[in-house]
Motif scaffolding. Structure first.
Motif, PDB file in Angstrom:
ATOM      1  N   ILE A  85       9.611  -0.183   5.890  1.00  0.00           N
ATOM      2  CA  ILE A  85       8.616  -1.366   6.303  1.00  0.00           C
ATOM      3  C   ILE A  85       8.775  -2.675   5.553  1.00  0.00           C
ATOM      4  O   ILE A  85       8.448  -3.776   6.154  1.00  0.00           O
ATOM      5  CB  ILE A  85       6.938  -0.742   5.686  1.00  0.00           C
ATOM      6  N   ASN A  86       9.280  -2.703   4.410  1.00  0.00           N
ATOM      7  CA  ASN A  86       9.674  -4.097   3.763  1.00  0.00           C
ATOM      8  C   ASN A  86      10.894  -4.842   4.470  1.00  0.00           C
ATOM      9  O   ASN A  86      10.684  -6.115   4.827  1.00  0.00           O
ATOM     10  CB  ASN A  86      10.132  -3.898   2.478  1.00  0.00           C
TER      11      ASN A  86
ATOM     12  N   HIS B   5       0.618  -1.212   0.046  1.00  0.00           N
ATOM     13  CA  HIS B   5       0.012  -0.006  -0.058  1.00  0.00           C
ATOM     14  C   HIS B   5       0.909   1.392  -0.108  1.00  0.00           C
ATOM     15  O   HIS B   5       0.708   2.269  -0.744  1.00  0.00           O
ATOM     16  CB  HIS B   5      -0.750  -0.160   1.324  1.00  0.00           C
ATOM     17  N   SER B   6       2.069   1.130   0.965  1.00  0.00           N
ATOM     18  CA  SER B   6       2.674   2.487   0.907  1.00  0.00           C
ATOM     19  C   SER B   6       3.631   2.580  -0.517  1.00  0.00           C
ATOM     20  O   SER B   6       3.743   3.711  -0.936  1.00  0.00           O
ATOM     21  CB  SER B   6       3.768   2.274   2.015  1.00  0.00           C
ATOM     22  N   ARG B   7       3.916   1.555  -0.857  1.00  0.00           N
ATOM     23  CA  ARG B   7       4.666   1.658  -2.365  1.00  0.00           C
ATOM     24  C   ARG B   7       3.500   1.830  -3.402  1.00  0.00           C
ATOM     25  O   ARG B   7       4.320   2.990  -4.410  1.00  0.00           O
ATOM     26  CB  ARG B   7       5.057   0.058  -2.697  1.00  0.00           C
ATOM     27  N   ALA B   8       2.319   2.170  -3.152  1.00  0.00           N
ATOM     28  CA  ALA B   8       1.408   2.409  -4.259  1.00  0.00           C
ATOM     29  C   ALA B   8       1.106   3.865  -3.958  1.00  0.00           C
ATOM     30  O   ALA B   8       0.413   4.569  -4.668  1.00  0.00           O
ATOM     31  CB  ALA B   8       0.247   1.645  -4.487  1.00  0.00           C
ATOM     32  N   THR B   9       1.454   4.514  -2.803  1.00  0.00           N
ATOM     33  CA  THR B   9       1.184   5.720  -2.417  1.00  0.00           C
ATOM     34  C   THR B   9       2.417   6.630  -2.688  1.00  0.00           C
ATOM     35  O   THR B   9       3.284   6.387  -2.085  1.00  0.00           O
ATOM     36  CB  THR B   9       0.560   5.969  -0.760  1.00  0.00           C
ATOM     37  N   ALA B  10       2.263   7.764  -3.219  1.00  0.00           N
ATOM     38  CA  ALA B  10       3.317   8.592  -3.632  1.00  0.00           C
ATOM     39  C   ALA B  10       3.932   9.216  -2.239  1.00  0.00           C
ATOM     40  O   ALA B  10       5.254   8.997  -2.599  1.00  0.00           O
ATOM     41  CB  ALA B  10       2.726   9.697  -4.690  1.00  0.00           C
ATOM     42  N   GLY B  11       3.403   9.458  -1.382  1.00  0.00           N
ATOM     43  CA  GLY B  11       3.993  10.079  -0.434  1.00  0.00           C
ATOM     44  C   GLY B  11       4.796   9.166   0.474  1.00  0.00           C
ATOM     45  O   GLY B  11       5.552   9.495   1.319  1.00  0.00           O
ATOM     46  N   TRP B  12       4.816   7.976   0.290  1.00  0.00           N
ATOM     47  CA  TRP B  12       5.428   6.909   1.325  1.00  0.00           C
ATOM     48  C   TRP B  12       6.267   6.119   0.321  1.00  0.00           C
ATOM     49  O   TRP B  12       6.660   4.870   0.770  1.00  0.00           O
ATOM     50  CB  TRP B  12       4.221   5.926   1.837  1.00  0.00           C
ATOM     51  N   ARG B  13       6.550   6.204  -0.792  1.00  0.00           N
ATOM     52  CA  ARG B  13       7.385   5.525  -1.617  1.00  0.00           C
ATOM     53  C   ARG B  13       8.890   5.734  -1.088  1.00  0.00           C
ATOM     54  O   ARG B  13       9.166   6.936  -0.458  1.00  0.00           O
ATOM     55  CB  ARG B  13       7.357   6.074  -3.023  1.00  0.00           C
ATOM     56  N   GLY B  14       9.705   4.894  -1.617  1.00  0.00           N
ATOM     57  CA  GLY B  14      11.263   5.211  -1.128  1.00  0.00           C
ATOM     58  C   GLY B  14      11.619   4.681   0.109  1.00  0.00           C
ATOM     59  O   GLY B  14      11.175   3.638   0.411  1.00  0.00           O
ATOM     60  N   THR B  15      12.316   5.710   0.736  1.00  0.00           N
ATOM     61  CA  THR B  15      12.840   5.138   2.035  1.00  0.00           C
ATOM     62  C   THR B  15      11.956   4.709   3.214  1.00  0.00           C
ATOM     63  O   THR B  15      12.026   3.389   3.798  1.00  0.00           O
ATOM     64  CB  THR B  15      13.662   6.130   2.890  1.00  0.00           C
TER      65      THR B  15
END
Length: 323
Positions: free
Chosen positions: A294-295, A279-289
């Motif tokens: 989380i992973n 979900h975070s990877r698909a959300t622009a504000g939570w991509r990246g670090t």
């Protein structure tokens, strides 16, 4: 049916030989990572970026031309030898699993030793697929290091002699549920390692002096991010299927779908973490670090469930333990 001791012995020898070959391949890959052309080229690109940022001349590239260094150096040849050894080790690893199954006349993952053996095999095969799709062979040492450590622990502390499984495990769900858990747990090692390397890479990009010898030799952060995401998005449905099958098997064996058993609970926590990662990877504000962190937490929960829960805690899954 009686246990075939000869096949069991051959399985143990194949496992030990595969582990030794993985160690040798690990050394070869570390040599390529340290002295190979890809590492030198990555370090040179990082140096050029620093010079440009300091007012130096910009480096221009011809559009449509891929400027990758020729892979003809001694370190690259050693890396290719490492890849060949990795394939050989995987074949011996598979032989150990098959012989164990033939020796016991059942699915060869009825205890912790067999489960760990199969899980590490899936991790190695997944990485072989990744290095076929992405130019990251020189990173194989970082992937093989946890594999070698876990195989050593599995073959010493968790070793179990070949024997029939307990009655509770004599079910077709052993093949369905446990195989799904093996596939997902083993493959999750790849995005876990990729996300750790991603964090190192992004930290070095922000502060090149932080990891001056290690960070620049890593591939672009975008490559590591894609490896982690694509592998996780394939593994997650398999993991979900395994959790659901476990609930169905629990209802048939114990009369309830869910009982907050330690292994069930940690598996559910890991599932929630990986769902949060996707979900975070698909959300622009939570991509990246943030997504990478989380992973890594999800992978830590998977390893925790694989070893600590089975070795330390007591629960309904204890009959599939170490001995």
């Amino acid at each position: 049916m009686p246990i075939n001791e000869t096949l069991s012995q051959y399985s143990d020898w194949s496992y030990t030989t595969a582990a030794a070959i993985y160690v040798l391949a690990l050394v070869f890959f570390l040599i390529e990572q340290s002295f190979g052309a890809k590492g030198r080229a990555a370090a040179e690109r990082a140096k050029q970026k620093v010079l440009v940022g300091a007012g130096g001349p910009a480096v221009t590239e011809t559009p449509g031309v891929i400027t990758t260094p020729p892979q003809t150096g001694r370190a690259e040849r050693i890396g290719r030898m490492g890849a060949a050894l990795l394939v050989l080790g995987a074949l011996l690893h598979l032989t150990a699993i098959v012989l164990r199954g033939l020796a016991t006349h059942r699915a060869p993952w009825g205890n912790m030793y067999e489960y760990g053996m199969a899980t590490m095999f899936v991790a190695v095969v997944t990485w072989l697929v990744v290095i076929k799709k992405f130019p990251v062979r020189h990173l194989s040492g970082f992937m093989l290091l946890p594999v070698v450590i876990l195989m050593f622990v599995n073959g010493t502390m968790l070793y179990t002699i070949a024997a029939p499984v307990q009655p509770a495990l004599q079910s077709y769900w052993l093949v369905i549920h446990v195989s799904a858990a093996i596939l997902s747990s083993g493959a999750f090692l790849v995005p876990g390692v990729a996300s750790v390397l991603y964090l190192f890479k992004t930290a070095n990009d922000k502060n090149p002096a932080k990891f001056p010898k290690f960070g620049p030799k890593l591939p672009d952060a975008d490559v590591l991010d894609r490896i982690a995401y694509r592998t996780t998005i394939i593994c997650f449905p398999i993991f979900t299927f395994g959790v659901l099958c476990g609930a169905v098997w629990a209802e048939a064996a114990w009369g309830r779908f869910w009982g907050w058993d330690p292994k069930e609970t940690v598996a559910f926590i890991a599932w929630v973490i990986y769902a949060a990662y996707l979900h975070s990877r698909a959300t622009a504000g939570w991509r990246g670090t943030r997504a990478a962190v989380i992973n890594v937490i999800g992978f830590s929960a998977t390893v925790f469930n694989l070893f600590f829960v089975n070795l330390v805690t007591a629960g309904l899954h204890s009959y599939a333990g170490v001995g």
